[in-house]
Design an enzyme around this catalytic site. Structure first.
Site, short mmCIF file in Angstrom:
data_model
loop_
_atom_site.label_atom_id
_atom_site.label_comp_id
_atom_site.label_asym_id
_atom_site.label_seq_id
_atom_site.Cartn_x
_atom_site.Cartn_y
_atom_site.Cartn_z
N LYS A 1 0.84 -1.19 0.00
CA LYS A 1 0.00 0.00 0.00
C LYS A 1 0.88 1.25 0.00
O LYS A 1 1.60 1.51 0.96
CB LYS A 1 -0.91 0.00 1.23
N ASP B 1 -3.66 -7.59 -11.93
CA ASP B 1 -2.44 -8.15 -11.35
C ASP B 1 -1.45 -8.56 -12.43
O ASP B 1 -0.25 -8.25 -12.35
CB ASP B 1 -2.78 -9.38 -10.51
#
Length: 417
Positions: free
Chosen positions: A106, A179
């Site tokens: 993150k 992804d």
């Protein structure tokens, strides 16, 4: 001559053999699940020495999923508490010898903990640093920079998802294109940076945001919106821009085709009984595709759909082959596994794992390198499976290694096995 892809396979070995176009390249990565680890994994298949840094509290959260065995073959695992004093000392030694350090998470989480580009370059000026996050490392909206981002979130936030689905509802594209595309961007950009770093002796820092990857790959449609405000409808199983392109129901299944070309268009109009529309109005003679903005496009598309239902996949393919039109049946996994094309290309491989008695079946290494072939030299390792050898190669004694285990700085879940 076929590549003996398992020539060096040995799960008891802790040091990678020398093979492939990336032999001699050392990669260290700290990332979980798919977007971060997959790029380094490809490097490992191509010969790089790839060290997978896992946490000491159970390792990668994806380990319990069967695909992880596939996507971590050839990796070496080190379970390390990076932010402990002793763990940081180990980390610095790893970085000093590495060519690449990749981290995913993150926002700028590692940067906030002190692992800045400058910190890393002070240890290794030639280091290529690749950072993967949902929204970027800097200059991001403060309301988003620290938000978690998974595949579907990236698709939704980038506009990519809005282009997929039906008029009634958008839908994500599977399997996990957010992804997978991010991983391929990380692979290509990291290797590009590595080439430059080796030429100049100066490292590089690569900032990859998953949302931006999908925006970059959406430009085929997005540029029309940016330049003239045009929005395409969600097409379902068809192309949103051109007719006679997409998935069509046939007598015995589904067929994907992309009918393009001047001669092919004229033949198609005759086949579907629309010869009177060829070269009329906005569809000029010599056009190579059916623009869905044409006022007769919906009618022609309905005739195309009706035509496909009159024949089997095999009959259509024979006709399209004669027209030099690309067409293919929509194959199931069973069809793919049994298909002679993929048997001829030796696409299936199995290997022994460290966690099960049964052999694991998977897809062979892609692409093929003729001069420096790829190899599968080991299965997915246990958590921390390579701690001891990695530390030994960094200059740690057996006594020092045992002390690190005792302190919980490193962990190996099969140590007593």
């Amino acid at each position: 001559m076929k590549n003996d892809v398992k020539e060096f396979f040995d799960n008891s070995e802790h040091r990678p053999p020398k093979f492939g176009v990336l032999q001699g390249v050392k990669v260290v990565f700290s990332a979980i699940e798919v977007a971060g680890p997959l790029g380094p994994h490809f490097m490992a298949e191509w010969g790089a020495d790839v060290i997978w840094l896992e946490n000491v509290n159970g390792g990668d959260t994806n380990r319990n999923y069967r695909p992880s065995e596939h996507e971590h073959r050839n990796d070496r695992s080190m379970s390390l508490d990076i932010f402990s004093e002793d763990g940081m000392a180990v980390f610095k030694k790893l970085v000093k010898e590495a060519d690449v350090f990749l981290v995913g998470g993150k926002g700028p989480s590692f940067i906030r903990k002190g692992i800045t580009d400058e910190f890393l370059w002070a240890i290794n000026p030639k280091l290529v640093i690749t950072r993967i996050s949902g929204y970027g490392q800097e200059d991001a909206d403060p309301n988003y920079i620290d938000r978690p981002c998974y595949d579907g979130i990236a698709q939704a936030m980038s506009g990519y998802m809005s282009q997929n689905g039906t008029p009634e509802s958008p839908m994500p594209a599977y399997p996990y294109v957010g992804d997978l595309f991010t991983a391929m961007f990380s692979l290509s950009s990291t290797l590009a940076a590595l080439i430059r770093a080796r030429e100049t002796g100066k490292g590089e820092s690569v900032d990859i945001a998953m949302t931006e990857v999908l925006m970059r790959l959406s430009t085929y449609n997005m540029v029309d919106y940016l330049n003239d405000g045009r929005m395409y409808p969600r097409p379902g199983a068809k192309d949103p821009i051109q007719g006679a392109t997409g998935i069509y129901k046939t007598k015995n299944g589904f067929l994907f085709t992309n009918i393009l070309g001047r001669k092919q268009m004229k033949t198609l109009f005759n086949m579907i009984g629309c010869e009177e529309l060829y070269g009329v109005g906005d569809f000029k003679e010599g056009f190579s595709f059916i623009n869905l903005n044409w006022d007769k496009a919906d009618y022609v598309e309905s005739k195309v759909e009706a035509y496909f239902k009159t024949k089997t996949n095999e009959e259509h393919i024979e006709i399209f082959d004669s027209m030099k039109v690309a067409a293919a049946p929509v194959l199931s996994f069973k069809d793919v596994v049994e298909h002679p094309q993929y048997k001829a290309r030796d696409m299936w491989v199995d290997w022994d794992t460290m966690t099960t008695e049964e052999k694991y079946k998977g897809v062979n290494v892609v692409p093929r390198f003729k001069v420096n072939p790829t190899k599968i030299w080991r299965s997915m390792p246990h958590i921390g499976y390579d701690n001891d050898v990695i530390l030994e190669d960094l200059g740690y004694s057996e006594e020092q290694i045992n002390e690190l285990y005792h302190k919980g700085v490193i962990f190996r879940n099969d140590r007593d096995k």
